[in-house]
Write an enzyme that holds these catalytic residues in place. Sequence first.
Site, PDB file in Angstrom:
ATOM      1  N   HIS A 221      -2.908   4.523   0.523  1.00 43.18           N
ATOM      2  CA  HIS A 221      -1.735   3.988   1.228  1.00 43.18           C
ATOM      3  C   HIS A 221      -0.451   4.022   0.409  1.00 43.18           C
ATOM      4  CE1 HIS A 221      -2.719   0.329  -1.056  1.00 43.18           C
ATOM      5  NE2 HIS A 221      -1.453   0.023  -0.913  1.00 43.18           N
TER       6      HIS A 221
HETATM    7  C1  UD1 Z   1       2.866  -2.766   1.088  1.00 42.67           C
HETATM    8  C2  UD1 Z   1       3.335  -2.989  -0.332  1.00 42.67           C
HETATM    9  C3  UD1 Z   1       2.335  -2.369  -1.301  1.00 42.67           C
HETATM   10  C4  UD1 Z   1       0.935  -2.885  -1.042  1.00 42.67           C
HETATM   11  C5  UD1 Z   1       0.569  -2.699   0.417  1.00 42.67           C
HETATM   12  C6  UD1 Z   1      -0.755  -3.366   0.693  1.00 42.67           C
HETATM   13  C7  UD1 Z   1       5.764  -3.051  -0.717  1.00 42.67           C
HETATM   14  C8  UD1 Z   1       6.941  -2.288  -1.192  1.00 42.67           C
HETATM   15  N1  UD1 Z   1       4.615  -2.347  -0.578  1.00 42.67           N
HETATM   16  O1  UD1 Z   1       2.862  -1.366   1.316  1.00 42.67           O
HETATM   17  O2  UD1 Z   1       2.696  -2.696  -2.632  1.00 42.67           O
HETATM   18  O3  UD1 Z   1       0.041  -2.178  -1.849  1.00 42.67           O
HETATM   19  O4  UD1 Z   1       1.567  -3.321   1.250  1.00 42.67           O
HETATM   20  O5  UD1 Z   1      -1.370  -2.889   1.834  1.00 42.67           O
HETATM   21  O6  UD1 Z   1       5.853  -4.225  -0.471  1.00 42.67           O
HETATM   22  N2  UD1 Z   1       2.589  -0.959   9.280  1.00 42.67           N
HETATM   23  C9  UD1 Z   1       2.004  -1.193  10.493  1.00 42.67           C
HETATM   24  N3  UD1 Z   1       1.440  -2.411  10.710  1.00 42.67           N
HETATM   25  C10 UD1 Z   1       1.427  -3.402   9.792  1.00 42.67           C
HETATM   26  C11 UD1 Z   1       2.026  -3.161   8.563  1.00 42.67           C
HETATM   27  C12 UD1 Z   1       2.600  -1.936   8.310  1.00 42.67           C
HETATM   28  O7  UD1 Z   1       1.989  -0.333  11.365  1.00 42.67           O
HETATM   29  O8  UD1 Z   1       0.886  -4.494  10.053  1.00 42.67           O
HETATM   30  C13 UD1 Z   1       3.156   0.371   9.009  1.00 42.67           C
HETATM   31  C14 UD1 Z   1       4.630   0.487   9.421  1.00 42.67           C
HETATM   32  O9  UD1 Z   1       4.833   1.792   9.892  1.00 42.67           O
HETATM   33  C15 UD1 Z   1       5.332   0.326   8.087  1.00 42.67           C
HETATM   34  C16 UD1 Z   1       4.361   0.954   7.113  1.00 42.67           C
HETATM   35  O10 UD1 Z   1       3.072   0.647   7.615  1.00 42.67           O
HETATM   36  O11 UD1 Z   1       6.586   0.942   8.061  1.00 42.67           O
HETATM   37  C17 UD1 Z   1       4.492   0.461   5.690  1.00 42.67           C
HETATM   38  O12 UD1 Z   1       4.383  -0.972   5.637  1.00 42.67           O
HETATM   39  P1  UD1 Z   1       5.060  -1.782   4.426  1.00 42.67           P
HETATM   40  O13 UD1 Z   1       4.655  -3.202   4.487  1.00 42.67           O
HETATM   41  O14 UD1 Z   1       6.501  -1.487   4.361  1.00 42.67           O
HETATM   42  O15 UD1 Z   1       4.450  -1.101   3.141  1.00 42.67           O
HETATM   43  P2  UD1 Z   1       2.925  -0.807   2.787  1.00 42.67           P
HETATM   44  O16 UD1 Z   1       2.795   0.669   2.656  1.00 42.67           O
HETATM   45  O17 UD1 Z   1       2.039  -1.528   3.705  1.00 42.67           O
HETATM   46  N1  UDP Z   2      -8.863  -4.287   2.019  1.00 45.15           N
HETATM   47  C1  UDP Z   2      -9.444  -4.683   3.214  1.00 45.15           C
HETATM   48  N2  UDP Z   2      -9.580  -3.749   4.199  1.00 45.15           N
HETATM   49  C2  UDP Z   2      -9.187  -2.454   4.046  1.00 45.15           C
HETATM   50  C3  UDP Z   2      -8.594  -2.063   2.824  1.00 45.15           C
HETATM   51  C4  UDP Z   2      -8.433  -3.014   1.835  1.00 45.15           C
HETATM   52  O1  UDP Z   2      -9.831  -5.839   3.373  1.00 45.15           O
HETATM   53  O2  UDP Z   2      -9.353  -1.667   4.984  1.00 45.15           O
HETATM   54  C5  UDP Z   2      -8.698  -5.281   0.961  1.00 45.15           C
HETATM   55  C6  UDP Z   2      -9.374  -4.911  -0.332  1.00 45.15           C
HETATM   56  O3  UDP Z   2     -10.712  -5.316  -0.305  1.00 45.15           O
HETATM   57  C7  UDP Z   2      -8.521  -5.641  -1.355  1.00 45.15           C
HETATM   58  C8  UDP Z   2      -7.143  -5.618  -0.750  1.00 45.15           C
HETATM   59  O4  UDP Z   2      -7.326  -5.369   0.646  1.00 45.15           O
HETATM   60  O5  UDP Z   2      -8.925  -6.986  -1.471  1.00 45.15           O
HETATM   61  C9  UDP Z   2      -6.324  -4.528  -1.345  1.00 45.15           C
HETATM   62  O6  UDP Z   2      -5.172  -4.345  -0.589  1.00 45.15           O
HETATM   63  P1  UDP Z   2      -4.410  -2.971  -0.470  1.00 45.15           P
HETATM   64  O7  UDP Z   2      -5.278  -1.855  -0.877  1.00 45.15           O
HETATM   65  O8  UDP Z   2      -3.824  -2.939   0.887  1.00 45.15           O
HETATM   66  O9  UDP Z   2      -3.173  -3.176  -1.471  1.00 45.15           O
HETATM   67  P2  UDP Z   2      -2.999  -3.143  -3.060  1.00 45.15           P
HETATM   68  O10 UDP Z   2      -4.104  -3.880  -3.704  1.00 45.15           O
HETATM   69  O11 UDP Z   2      -2.923  -1.713  -3.459  1.00 45.15           O
HETATM   70  O12 UDP Z   2      -1.664  -3.788  -3.238  1.00 45.15           O
END
Ligand code: UD1
Ligand code: UDP
Length: 381
Positions: A221
Amino acid sequence: MRMKRILTVVGARPQIIKAAAISRAIAAHFQGRLEEIILHTGQHYDANMSEVFFSELGIPAPAIQLHVGSGTHAVQTARMLEGIEQHLLDLAPDIVLLYGDTNSTLAGALAAAKLRIPVAHVEAGLRSRDRSMPEELNRIVCDHSSTWLFCPTGTAVRNLVQEGFPDHEDAQPTIDRPSVVLSGDVMYDNSLHFAQLAAQRSKVLEGLGLQPGSFVLATIHRDNNTDDAQRLERLVRSLLSIHADHGLPVVWPLHPRTRKRMDELLPADLMQRIEQGEGLKLIPPAGFLDMIALERNSRLVLTDSGGVQKEAFFFGKPVVVLRSTTEWVELLDHGWAVLVDADPGRIANAVQYYLAQEMGVAPALYGDGHAAERICAALAG
Ligand code: UD1
Ligand code: UDP
């Protein structure tokens, strides 16, 4: 002793999961000493990215929901800042508690520190040394705005010391004289706590028709992997090759960001191969218990996630890290993880190597499973 009011700011999936450990510790050991109010920024909003974790992990529902949703970094962070500040003024908490390195963390840190409300940062001191990652900037700003810095590892403490922080705890810390606490990792607390429940409740393997040890688990991601068409295509082709080369299917819970970018950026014939072939089992974002069950029963994990790298290790699985840097450097030092970036040759070699490897017993790198109690004790004073 006076009861302290904590405002916990969460927003993204991993923060909600981390918050579960502290909420559990407060309920079990700190009633009457710590009061917790949860503010959800709304950064993640799909039910399987947010709601599911509150219900599954027994976290109190957020008292405040800002509904900021998605946007550019500036738009998203600005909306959060405005909303958080207003609630800080209304609630006047003693402490603002923040997790990790997302935009929700950054906004919480800035809003609180500017109002002179002490910030406690859980997962302080982590550094990937790559400031092109939004998370690295968020970590640095949050750490330098904090009064309590709760470090999961000794490496994290050393990183802070290099940046001029003291290497010790302080009973009466301030933002100018912060307390650096080697607390251990709340994610390790959670993995220990929920492993049994996952074994009892998760039906994810049966649902996918998989036997323990018969598959590989992948998550992707990070923005530099999902938003760059060439990298994304290389990663997907590498995952498809695992089935072709080793006969192991790859279970891939898809982050919504990745799902969207695959639809936009990948060639139609590759999408067709993904959807029709046997090699990849794409599933929606998994709940935490299902995720633990997948990690625990996989042969190997490929990921660019921070949290998934460590959880794989907690369950004795080696990790192929689809990045060029990691903040969890102990995993590299101890041979449990290898950095392969988005390089197909390096990915194939690492998969081959780890599938042939007996990993042995995982060393204790992330504390003793009681990080949350240690954090609460420091905050309760
Ligand atoms: C964010 C965090 C990242 C973390 C990740 C965990 C920042 C800069 N990034 O990244 O550090 O590792 O969360 O998962 O804060 N979207 C949906 N539904 C949702 C959420 C997101 O469709 O419920 C889609 C939207 O298109 C959105 C994109 O995902 O634009 C990115 O979401 P965003 O929260 O901006 O960043 P993540 O890539 O999720
Ligand atoms: N996780 C989850 N379901 C998923 C992917 C991740 O419950 O489909 C959990 C995972 O077990 C861990 C946390 O989400 O506890 C990690 O989050 P993510 O990978 O979104 O973000 P990061 O740790 O890179 O910030």
